[in-house]
Enzyme design. Structure first.
Site, PDB file in Angstrom:
ATOM      1  CD  GLU A 157      12.769 -10.719  -2.658  1.00 32.91           C
ATOM      2  OE1 GLU A 157      12.701 -10.314  -3.831  1.00 32.91           O
ATOM      3  OE2 GLU A 157      13.791 -10.671  -1.976  1.00 32.91           O
ATOM      4  CG  ASP A 168       1.574  -7.010   5.391  1.00 32.04           C
ATOM      5  OD1 ASP A 168       2.329  -7.298   4.436  1.00 32.04           O
ATOM      6  OD2 ASP A 168       0.358  -7.220   5.379  1.00 32.04           O
TER       7      ASP A 168
END
Length: 116
Positions: free
Chosen positions: A80, A71
């Protein structure tokens, strides 16, 4: 995508805001910038802190070919949020809701409950 995986001990959702464990740093300018009048620039992008805004319902790119996920906001490949896979994902969720509404959703063996 919604949690039936081994990442972070299991039950990790790649949909932001879904479940107890989900990405906190999606690669998305609107979610990573603070409220105005605060400025938004590279220092905010490069911080390791969670995004100040939860991009509720957005699907991140997800794990790599070995089912590994970090993360990390700067890892745009896996973090994204894009319209191509999010549109398909939202369409699939609409199909699930329809099957549930007409009582035709099949049973599953998911280890994680499908609820937020």
């Amino acid at each position: 995508m919604l949690g039936d995986n081994r990442h972070d001990g299991g039950c990790y959702s790649y949909e932001v805001g879904y479940g107890r464990k989900y990405p906190l740093r999606p690669h998305h300018a609107g979610a990573s910038c603070p409220n105005k009048p605060a400025t938004c620039g590279w220092p905010q992008y490069e911080t390791t802190a969670p995004n100040p805004h939860v991009l509720q319902g957005a699907l991140v790119g997800g794990p790599d070919q070995n089912d590994n996920f970090r993360d990390v906001r700067s890892d745009y490949v896996h973090n994204e949020v894009t319209t191509d896979y999010n549109s398909g994902f939202q369409g699939a969720l609409a199909g699930i809701l329809h099957l549930q509404a007409v009582n035709q959703f099949p049973t599953t063996n998911n280890k994680c409950p499908c609820n937020a």
